[in-house]
Write an enzyme that holds these catalytic residues in place. Sequence first.
Site: not given
Length: 531
Positions: A100-102, A183, A221, A380, A383
């Site tokens: 995940s880039g987050w 990502d 995001c 999924n 958030s």
Amino acid sequence: MTYQQSIVEAAGAIEPFRQTWDGIEPESVARMRLQNRFHTGLDIARYTAKIMRRDMDAYDADPAAYTQSLGCWHGFIGQQKLISIKKHFGTTKGRYLYLSGWMVAALRSDFGPLPDQSMHEKTSVSDLIAELYTFLKQADARELGMMFRELDKARSEGNEVEAQRISHAIDNYETHVVPIIADIDAGFGNAEATYLLAKKFIEAGACCIQIENQVSDEKQCGHQDGKVTVPHEDFLAKIRAVRYAFMELGVDDGVIVARTDSLGAGLTKQIAYTREAGDIADQYNAFLDCEEVDPATLGHGDVLISRDGKLMRPKRLPSNLFQFRSGTGEDRCVLDCITSLQHGADLLWIETEKPHIEQIAGMVDRIREVIPNAKLVYNNSPSFNWTLNFRQQVYDKWVEVGRDVSAFDRARLMSVDYDATELAAEADEKIRTFQRDAAARAGIFHHLITLPTYHTAALSTDNLAREYFGEQGMLGYVKNVQRAEIRQGIACVKHQNMSGSDIGDDHKEYFAGEAALKAGGAHNTMNQFAA
């Protein structure tokens, strides 16, 4: 190649130098080769791309064959996930890793924790890919090392049947190395920057790259406001850049996931350049929020476009961004997806605001009218408030069919007061079967949770801190961590073994023979966990 064949091959390589290569044993060489099956990231990318392609074909034949992953922000986390999967299910088939880039932005940037806006260092993502595969390869080396030790023990005891069983298990060993969906955000720049970074990803081992249609320097995001998309031609250039990177490096079957944020993105930075009426740029511009204008009333600096013979003024914000018409998100998503699949993407990602199967399926049905085998990677997402969303879905369904909902307050359905109700139980069952049902109805090939290990790390640390620094003291650690590790058979309870001390001992013995000073002797406290 079998284990015995590997030994024979190693012996053949050693034989010409036998008189001078003192102490080099063919079986030790064969073991080290098996423990290091993948020599480069490109070896991994080529191997895992074939896995993904086979899994995609299997899903096309049977939607029950969907795949899954969890997002991991550190090599150790990814390693432990795959070790657990092998322990509980006996195979890693259909299970991937998600990068995940987050989480890279929040946890791996030299700037410190950052929002998911592509401000982190470009190569921090490719560095994490390499780190994840380093840990997965070490998991292979560790597990195979334990099997070699079991084989030596069986031989020393003269148990030929057991030795044959272990040799067969070595021959059929399943690696911890699985595909990573990585990502790349919006590409971190123009198409050339995307191409250069994609090569770094692939060289680190990525067989699958996910790219989104937001403006690179305005990236947000997917679950936040303020998202800005780019015209299709700009996005397709980046998809082609990723494909060229795969093919240049010899990963011809690499997988590209095209993500659209159009459902929640109401803005664009550019008016697309139209060559002729009805082309893809014209379709993009058709969604702009415009008003017809009289040339006599033009304002200084107004931007105008021609539409159906009329002069139109697109709504432009003080930020110099242009606004799409309200309610066009789904139509734009469908167009984004069809266009991406027609120009080199393999899988789709539609970022939604809630986990609602029929909403997703409605768009997929329209896409499949043009691309029959279109399929999705779906977030999924943490958030989403899954409990509230699904309780509200059940509540609304009950209202629709005329059931009495007077005992429930729809806005408060998250409350613990409702946990023991029939409504809550029905909602939980829908959550349990969401992935299976969405794979069958909404074309979702791959289900992932982007940030699960971010949340589990926070939750487990909170629980330990509350107990250890409170009245429980050391018992807070022993009871809730170490004792649970032992009882559940968690591999890293023997943390020295997990960190590679036994592998190091094996190498010491290979290199120095009886003179080796090994760590795993009788006084190693790790022996307390032998039972």
